[in-house]
Design a protein around this motif. Structure first.
Motif, PDB file in Angstrom:
ATOM      1  N   THR A 164       3.661  10.339  -0.967  1.00  0.00           N
ATOM      2  CA  THR A 164       4.211  10.577  -2.254  1.00  0.00           C
ATOM      3  C   THR A 164       4.162   9.100  -3.422  1.00  0.00           C
ATOM      4  OG1 THR A 164       5.346  12.270  -1.683  1.00  0.00           O
ATOM      5  CG2 THR A 164       5.661  11.276  -3.887  1.00  0.00           C
ATOM      6  N   LEU A 165       4.885   8.197  -2.513  1.00  0.00           N
ATOM      7  CA  LEU A 165       4.683   6.973  -3.048  1.00  0.00           C
ATOM      8  C   LEU A 165       3.261   6.111  -2.834  1.00  0.00           C
ATOM      9  CD1 LEU A 165       7.831   5.489  -1.112  1.00  0.00           C
ATOM     10  CD2 LEU A 165       7.898   5.751  -3.146  1.00  0.00           C
ATOM     11  N   ALA A 166       2.871   6.938  -2.319  1.00  0.00           N
ATOM     12  CA  ALA A 166       1.045   5.958  -1.484  1.00  0.00           C
ATOM     13  C   ALA A 166      -0.181   6.602  -2.993  1.00  0.00           C
ATOM     14  CB  ALA A 166       0.401   6.376  -0.979  1.00  0.00           C
ATOM     15  N   ASP A 167       0.184   7.981  -3.094  1.00  0.00           N
ATOM     16  CA  ASP A 167      -0.526   9.225  -4.440  1.00  0.00           C
ATOM     17  C   ASP A 167      -0.083   8.169  -5.974  1.00  0.00           C
ATOM     18  OD1 ASP A 167      -1.591  10.521  -2.201  1.00  0.00           O
ATOM     19  OD2 ASP A 167      -0.005  12.137  -2.627  1.00  0.00           O
ATOM     20  N   LEU A 168       1.084   8.465  -5.822  1.00  0.00           N
ATOM     21  CA  LEU A 168       2.339   7.384  -7.149  1.00  0.00           C
ATOM     22  C   LEU A 168       1.260   6.057  -7.313  1.00  0.00           C
ATOM     23  CD1 LEU A 168       5.647   8.753  -7.040  1.00  0.00           C
ATOM     24  CD2 LEU A 168       3.641   9.661  -8.253  1.00  0.00           C
ATOM     25  N   ILE A 169       1.528   5.466  -6.296  1.00  0.00           N
ATOM     26  CA  ILE A 169       0.726   3.741  -6.886  1.00  0.00           C
ATOM     27  C   ILE A 169      -0.408   4.355  -6.943  1.00  0.00           C
ATOM     28  CG2 ILE A 169      -0.236   1.901  -5.426  1.00  0.00           C
ATOM     29  CD1 ILE A 169       2.559   2.037  -3.941  1.00  0.00           C
ATOM     30  N   PHE A 170      -1.361   4.918  -6.257  1.00  0.00           N
ATOM     31  CA  PHE A 170      -2.780   5.221  -5.961  1.00  0.00           C
ATOM     32  C   PHE A 170      -3.007   5.526  -8.080  1.00  0.00           C
ATOM     33  CE2 PHE A 170      -6.331   7.964  -6.693  1.00  0.00           C
ATOM     34  CZ  PHE A 170      -7.225   6.174  -5.660  1.00  0.00           C
ATOM     35  N   THR A 171      -2.195   6.386  -8.356  1.00  0.00           N
ATOM     36  CA  THR A 171      -2.263   7.144  -9.643  1.00  0.00           C
ATOM     37  C   THR A 171      -2.119   6.207 -10.764  1.00  0.00           C
ATOM     38  OG1 THR A 171      -1.623   9.173  -8.694  1.00  0.00           O
ATOM     39  CG2 THR A 171      -1.832   8.991 -11.346  1.00  0.00           C
ATOM     40  N   ARG A 172      -0.656   5.207 -10.570  1.00  0.00           N
ATOM     41  CA  ARG A 172      -1.174   4.057 -11.489  1.00  0.00           C
ATOM     42  C   ARG A 172      -1.870   3.199 -11.703  1.00  0.00           C
ATOM     43  NH1 ARG A 172       3.791   2.739 -14.229  1.00  0.00           N
ATOM     44  NH2 ARG A 172       5.563   3.956 -13.624  1.00  0.00           N
TER      45      ARG A 172
ATOM     46  N   LYS B  66       2.742  14.276 -16.488  1.00  0.00           N
ATOM     47  CA  LYS B  66       2.055  15.307 -15.164  1.00  0.00           C
ATOM     48  C   LYS B  66       1.570  14.841 -13.636  1.00  0.00           C
ATOM     49  CE  LYS B  66       0.778  17.835 -20.048  1.00  0.00           C
ATOM     50  NZ  LYS B  66       0.112  18.491 -20.543  1.00  0.00           N
ATOM     51  N   LEU B  67       0.349  14.338 -13.244  1.00  0.00           N
ATOM     52  CA  LEU B  67       0.198  14.072 -12.060  1.00  0.00           C
ATOM     53  C   LEU B  67       1.800  13.703 -11.527  1.00  0.00           C
ATOM     54  CD1 LEU B  67      -2.902  11.821 -12.757  1.00  0.00           C
ATOM     55  CD2 LEU B  67      -2.951  14.014 -12.491  1.00  0.00           C
ATOM     56  N   THR B  68       1.764  12.692 -12.040  1.00  0.00           N
ATOM     57  CA  THR B  68       3.382  12.825 -10.687  1.00  0.00           C
ATOM     58  C   THR B  68       4.147  14.496 -10.262  1.00  0.00           C
ATOM     59  OG1 THR B  68       3.861  10.289 -11.839  1.00  0.00           O
ATOM     60  CG2 THR B  68       5.563  11.936 -10.740  1.00  0.00           C
ATOM     61  N   LEU B  69       4.537  14.946 -11.479  1.00  0.00           N
ATOM     62  CA  LEU B  69       4.640  16.581 -11.096  1.00  0.00           C
ATOM     63  C   LEU B  69       3.926  17.376 -10.728  1.00  0.00           C
ATOM     64  CD1 LEU B  69       6.546  17.800 -15.204  1.00  0.00           C
ATOM     65  CD2 LEU B  69       7.334  16.365 -12.696  1.00  0.00           C
ATOM     66  N   PHE B  70       3.029  16.727 -10.376  1.00  0.00           N
ATOM     67  CA  PHE B  70       2.276  18.188  -9.326  1.00  0.00           C
ATOM     68  C   PHE B  70       2.009  17.430  -8.613  1.00  0.00           C
ATOM     69  CE2 PHE B  70      -2.164  18.346  -7.582  1.00  0.00           C
ATOM     70  CZ  PHE B  70      -2.507  19.493  -7.733  1.00  0.00           C
TER      71      PHE B  70
ATOM     72  N   MET C 281       5.904  19.271  -2.714  1.00  0.00           N
ATOM     73  CA  MET C 281       7.711  20.223  -2.159  1.00  0.00           C
ATOM     74  C   MET C 281       7.143  21.425  -1.810  1.00  0.00           C
ATOM     75  SD  MET C 281       9.900  19.833  -5.266  1.00  0.00           S
ATOM     76  CE  MET C 281      11.307  20.892  -4.263  1.00  0.00           C
ATOM     77  N   ALA C 282       5.546  21.732  -1.607  1.00  0.00           N
ATOM     78  CA  ALA C 282       5.718  23.017  -1.629  1.00  0.00           C
ATOM     79  C   ALA C 282       4.740  23.367  -0.312  1.00  0.00           C
ATOM     80  CB  ALA C 282       4.531  23.559  -2.070  1.00  0.00           C
ATOM     81  N   ILE C 283       4.221  22.461  -0.153  1.00  0.00           N
ATOM     82  CA  ILE C 283       3.917  21.755   1.236  1.00  0.00           C
ATOM     83  C   ILE C 283       4.957  21.995   2.223  1.00  0.00           C
ATOM     84  CG2 ILE C 283       2.288  20.442   3.160  1.00  0.00           C
ATOM     85  CD1 ILE C 283       0.954  19.905   0.585  1.00  0.00           C
TER      86      ILE C 283
END
Length: 438
Positions: free
Chosen positions: A155-163, A6-10, A16-18
């Motif tokens: 996005t990569l940084a967000d995904l790594i941090f989220t993981r 869910k966080l990845t999709l968000f 994409m919206a930005i």
């Protein structure tokens, strides 16, 4: 859907919206920046002209003429100077049209009125708007490249941090909830995390499992002790009744009542034995070191149940592999499990009915033993409760005491085996026993 998904999709959708919003606004932003840059350029040009005038005099431009006008070769820029008379307008920058050598062109024009030696002059510095916009498209492309690069990196940084952020939650789920066998005997250390919420969740789960273990141990101890204690008075009563019958033969009515009481004691004794068996299983008192052949096991079970098949004139069909061997089991317990299931298949079958036992090997390391009957069936509401201890439904006086299937369920859990049931009322039931092969 998992929290990380869910966080990845968000994150992806928000980026994409930005990006879409930025792409839509980019032409206007670039154009606005270009015009702002050009306006600053016109102001600098004005300063240069005035600097030359204050240093070399206005004749450096007018050269004895009343007006002055100068254009670049391609008419991209121009400077003009003329008397302003009594006009007293503030500095303005506007998009205006000018006629140059017969051509009407659109310029971005800075107008400035200044006084030199008591004379007022109008200074105009202009730049063609087409020239201003010629770099807009390349600038937009560069901006888009930079934008998409930043989106990918962030996005990569967000995904790594989220993981990394959710890793403690995954550890909590895998160590506290997934594949945990009750009772929780193994001690799992507390999760190392700097997130207060995860630490609180982990501590709460540890405390909850400890309370469950404590309550379970008390219940198991009570069941074991109560079963042992009940055996003594039951045995005494049974011996006394046997002695009464063996002594002077009582009258027929009294003898019939004593025999009835002995039957009741025998049923109670079976219940106590069943409770003791369940308690011993839950206390891990049975080794799991035997190799069991399902075909031989079924043959042994049916030798004991053969007379019951004949009593109800039931047809028994067995289609089970002779080569299959299951490892790391307790033979006696698996015998009891299969015995209970087949005993029920006989007990609740119709006269001259059928019982079919088959097996199958599923991909994914699973062996299944399937026991089907043509009996009275089980309603959908009852299926969820048939394995509950002492839970019974009012069908017939042969219903039993709610421990046969409970014992089977306890044996299955002890071995990591699953039992599933499908049934149709008045058409029969199918019990599927799934043995993991790993």
């Amino acid at each position: 859907m998992k929290l990380f998904t869910k966080l990845t999709l968000f994150i992806t959708l928000s980026k994409m919206a930005i990006a879409i919003l930025f792409v839509l606004l980019l032409p206007f932003l670039v154009e606005d920046i270009a015009f702002r840059y050009n306006d600053n350029y016109l102001k600098e040009q004005k300063k240069k002209v005035l600097s030359v005038i204050w240093k070399n005099g206005i004749d450096a431009y007018l050269q004895g003429e009343e007006n002055y006008g100068s254009y670049t070769m391609l008419k991209e820029e121009y400077i003009s100077m003329e008397p302003a008379g009594n006009s007293n307008l503030p500095d303005t920058i506007a998009t205006l049209q000018r006629v140059v050598e017969g051509d009407t062109l659109t310029y971005r024009v800075l107008s400035h009125i200044f006084t030199y030696q008591h004379n007022r002059y109008m200074l105009e510095v202009g730049k063609k708007t087409a020239t201003i916009s010629q770099y807009n498209r390349p600038l937009q492309k560069v901006a888009l490249y930079v934008l998409f690069g930043l989106i990918v990196l962030t996005t990569l940084a967000d995904l790594i941090f989220t993981r990394l952020l959710l890793r403690p939650l995954g550890v909590i789920i895998s160590t506290r909830l997934v594949n945990r066998k009750f009772p929780f005997k193994d001690h799992v250390p507390a999760i190392k995390t700097s997130t207060t919420d995860f630490r609180y969740l982990d501590d709460s789960l540890i405390e909850l499992m400890s309370k469950i273990n404590e309550a379970f141990e008390k219940e198991r101890e009570f069941t074991s002790n109560a079963s042992h204690e009940l055996m003594t008075p039951i045995t005494i009563l049974q011996n006394k009744m046997e002695n009464l019958i063996a002594e002077d033969s009582p009258d027929e009515e009294l003898q019939r009542k004593i025999i009835g009481m002995m039957k009741t004691l025998n049923r109670l004794k079976k219940i106590v034995h069943s409770l003791l068996l369940i308690s011993r299983i839950e206390n891990d008192q049975f080794p799991k070191t035997d190799n069991v052949s399902p075909h031989l096991l079924l043959t042994e079970v049916m030798e004991e149940l053969e007379h019951r098949l004949e009593d109800k004139q039931l047809q028994f069909n067995m289609n089970v592999s002779r080569e299959m061997v299951l490892h790391h089991l307790n033979h006696d317990l698996i015998f009891q499990l299969v015995y209970n299931l087949l005993n029920n298949a006989i007990k609740y079958n119709i006269p001259q009915g059928q019982i079919t036992v088959s097996d199958q090997l599923l991909p994914g390391e699973m062996y299944q033993l399937i026991i089907s009957d043509t009996g009275i069936g089980i309603s959908e509401q009852e299926i969820s409760t048939i394995f509950n201890r002492f839970k019974k439904v009012a069908r017939t006086e042969l219903e039993g005491y709610g421990l046969g299937l409970s014992i089977a369920s306890t044996i299955a859990r002890y071995h990591g085996i699953s039992i599933t049931v499908s049934s149709v009322v008045n058409r029969g039931s199918t019990f599927t026993v799934s043995f993991p092969l790993v």
